[in-house]
Design an enzyme around this catalytic site. Structure first.
Site, PDB file in Angstrom:
ATOM      1  N   SER A 177       0.851  -1.181   0.000  1.00  0.00           N
ATOM      2  CA  SER A 177       0.000   0.000   0.000  1.00  0.00           C
ATOM      3  C   SER A 177       0.887   1.231   0.000  1.00  0.00           C
ATOM      4  O   SER A 177       2.085   1.144   0.287  1.00  0.00           O
ATOM      5  CB  SER A 177      -0.908  -0.021   1.244  1.00  0.00           C
ATOM      6  OG  SER A 177      -1.805   1.049   1.241  1.00  0.00           O
ATOM      7  N   ARG A 178       0.279   2.369  -0.318  1.00  0.00           N
ATOM      8  CA  ARG A 178       1.059   3.608  -0.343  1.00  0.00           C
ATOM      9  C   ARG A 178       1.560   4.003   1.038  1.00  0.00           C
ATOM     10  O   ARG A 178       2.552   4.714   1.173  1.00  0.00           O
ATOM     11  CB  ARG A 178       0.213   4.746  -0.932  1.00  0.00           C
ATOM     12  CG  ARG A 178      -0.002   4.634  -2.433  1.00  0.00           C
ATOM     13  CD  ARG A 178      -0.893   5.734  -2.960  1.00  0.00           C
ATOM     14  NE  ARG A 178      -2.253   5.625  -2.441  1.00  0.00           N
ATOM     15  CZ  ARG A 178      -3.245   6.424  -2.791  1.00  0.00           C
ATOM     16  NH1 ARG A 178      -3.028   7.406  -3.645  1.00  0.00           N
ATOM     17  NH2 ARG A 178      -4.456   6.250  -2.295  1.00  0.00           N
ATOM     18  N   ALA A 235     -11.149  -5.808  -8.679  1.00  0.00           N
ATOM     19  CA  ALA A 235     -11.086  -4.347  -8.685  1.00  0.00           C
ATOM     20  C   ALA A 235     -11.544  -3.792 -10.037  1.00  0.00           C
ATOM     21  O   ALA A 235     -12.737  -3.631 -10.285  1.00  0.00           O
ATOM     22  CB  ALA A 235      -9.678  -3.893  -8.334  1.00  0.00           C
ATOM     23  N   ARG A 236     -10.595  -3.520 -10.930  1.00  0.00           N
ATOM     24  CA  ARG A 236     -10.884  -3.066 -12.279  1.00  0.00           C
ATOM     25  C   ARG A 236     -10.015  -3.863 -13.248  1.00  0.00           C
ATOM     26  O   ARG A 236      -8.861  -4.183 -12.956  1.00  0.00           O
ATOM     27  CB  ARG A 236     -10.611  -1.562 -12.450  1.00  0.00           C
ATOM     28  CG  ARG A 236     -11.672  -0.667 -11.811  1.00  0.00           C
ATOM     29  CD  ARG A 236     -12.993  -0.751 -12.558  1.00  0.00           C
ATOM     30  NE  ARG A 236     -14.012   0.137 -12.021  1.00  0.00           N
ATOM     31  CZ  ARG A 236     -14.971  -0.239 -11.195  1.00  0.00           C
ATOM     32  NH1 ARG A 236     -15.004  -1.498 -10.761  1.00  0.00           N
ATOM     33  NH2 ARG A 236     -15.886   0.618 -10.768  1.00  0.00           N
ATOM     34  N   GLU A 265     -13.749  -5.128 -20.789  1.00  0.00           N
ATOM     35  CA  GLU A 265     -15.072  -5.615 -20.413  1.00  0.00           C
ATOM     36  C   GLU A 265     -16.183  -4.951 -21.238  1.00  0.00           C
ATOM     37  O   GLU A 265     -16.140  -3.741 -21.448  1.00  0.00           O
ATOM     38  CB  GLU A 265     -15.256  -5.296 -18.922  1.00  0.00           C
ATOM     39  CG  GLU A 265     -16.401  -5.957 -18.240  1.00  0.00           C
ATOM     40  CD  GLU A 265     -16.362  -5.720 -16.729  1.00  0.00           C
ATOM     41  OE1 GLU A 265     -17.406  -5.380 -16.174  1.00  0.00           O
ATOM     42  OE2 GLU A 265     -15.272  -5.865 -16.131  1.00  0.00           O
ATOM     43  N   HIS A 283     -18.480 -10.051 -13.605  1.00  0.00           N
ATOM     44  CA  HIS A 283     -18.546  -8.845 -12.771  1.00  0.00           C
ATOM     45  C   HIS A 283     -19.698  -8.954 -11.766  1.00  0.00           C
ATOM     46  O   HIS A 283     -20.625  -8.133 -11.753  1.00  0.00           O
ATOM     47  CB  HIS A 283     -18.713  -7.592 -13.631  1.00  0.00           C
ATOM     48  CG  HIS A 283     -18.177  -6.357 -12.955  1.00  0.00           C
ATOM     49  ND1 HIS A 283     -17.473  -5.384 -13.624  1.00  0.00           N
ATOM     50  CD2 HIS A 283     -18.241  -5.935 -11.666  1.00  0.00           C
ATOM     51  CE1 HIS A 283     -17.135  -4.414 -12.786  1.00  0.00           C
ATOM     52  NE2 HIS A 283     -17.595  -4.734 -11.587  1.00  0.00           N
ATOM     53  N   GLY A 285     -19.328  -8.732  -8.449  1.00  0.00           N
ATOM     54  CA  GLY A 285     -18.873  -8.213  -7.158  1.00  0.00           C
ATOM     55  C   GLY A 285     -19.955  -7.734  -6.219  1.00  0.00           C
ATOM     56  O   GLY A 285     -19.955  -8.063  -5.037  1.00  0.00           O
TER      57      GLY A 285
END
Length: 317
Positions: A177-178, A235-236, A265, A283, A285
């Site tokens: 993570s950042r 996620a994407r 997609e 998809h 989710g």
């Protein structure tokens, strides 16, 4: 104020929208065309768009004086909206965080288990009539309990996934993570994505989409992963370099992949469909009625706040 809803929604959402607002519902399930997006900006005060409605800078530039003042996005992800261009046009943008967290985390767990235990491949075997019966070495997969999971992006959804893995399946948790996170479960922060990829049995993608994360997961990550490890993406789609993923799966560089999203997609490459070590969902989710209803209600809460002149509950610009 006129409200334009770009897709069919659960009945409770539509009922509230029609009761509280001057609402117009578009019946098609496909994303808006460019002309439809421009018309929405010109003809409505409020628009409730969703994934696939690509409000990019060009769309805003084509409507010099938009009537629209709010895009109340249905969904937590908003990378299909250029929020800076919207702001420059005087249009606020909101989203629906929180409502999607548990449902998305559940789909991540579904894909971890399906991919590890070759569930989709096994179901195809049964449905085609090719199953010859149980035997001790039939379709041996990866036992998920007690393994190590790596979370890429330890936000709200990433943490929900990690909790399920740790408390439900006894997994060790690592993440990239950042910045370090204060967590209510033990987890180790890795210094690089490659370091994380090399250390885990399941690598789960849970970062926002957008230019900053496009192809974040590419050939270098697959090279770092262990040959038995599985990639999970909820996620994407364009966070993963799909061509590199196909090459890694075909070449046996990783054990498998569980995907709920795709780079282009709804188009899914034939090469990916042909792979038995790829588990593919359409998809799903947040695809539960109560979850989608909560998302719609949250989007309408943002609309109601805007109309009443109150602070927006979920602003993103």
């Amino acid at each position: 104020m006129r409200l334009f809803i770009t897709r069919p929604m659960p009945d409770a959402v539509i009922d509230r929208a029609r009761k509280e607002f001057d609402a117009v519902l578009r019946e098609e399930t496909t994303p808006l065309s460019g002309d439809e997006m421009r018309a929405a900006l010109r003809d409505y005060d409020l628009v409730l768009p969703t994934l696939g409605d690509i409000f990019d800078a060009g769309v805003f530039a084509d409507v010099a004086e938009p009537r629209c003042r709010l895009l109340a996005n249905f969904g937590v992800g908003f990378n299909h909206i250029d929020v800076n261009a919207a702001k420059a046009a005087g249009i606020r943008v909101t989203n629906t965080p929180g409502a999607v967290t548990d449902a998305t985390a559940d789909i991540a767990m579904t894909l971890i288990l399906m991919s590890a235990r070759r569930a989709a491949e096994g179901e195809r075997l049964v449905r085609t009539g090719e199953w010859q019966g149980w035997h001790p070495t039939q379709m041996l997969g990866l036992h998920a309990s007690g393994r190590t999971v790596g979370i890429v992006g330890m936000g709200r959804i990433g943490q929900a996934i990690a909790r399920r893995c740790h408390f439900g399946f006894g997994m060790d948790v690592r993440y990239f993570s950042r910045s370090p996170k204060e967590l209510d479960f033990p987890a180790e922060l890795d210094g690089s994505l490659a370091e994380l990829a090399a250390a885990v049995d399941f690598l789960v993608i849970s970062v926002p989409g957008g230019a900053d994360t496009r192809h974040l997961i590419g050939a270098d990550v697959f090279e770092a992963m262990q040959p038995h490890a599985h990639l999970i993406n909820i996620a994407r789609g364009d966070i993963v370099d799909e061509a590199a993923l196909i090459a890694a799966l075909e070449g046996g560089k990783i054990g498998g992949a569980g995907l709920d999203v795709y780079e282009y997609e709804p188009k899914v490459p034939a090469a990916l469909i042909a792979l038995d070590n790829a588990t593919l969902l359409p998809h799903l989710g947040t695809a539960a009625l109560d979850v989608r209803t909560d998302m719609g209600q949250m989007a309408l809460d943002n609309v109601a706040a805007f109309v009443a002149g109150r602070d927006l509950p979920n602003p993103v610009n």
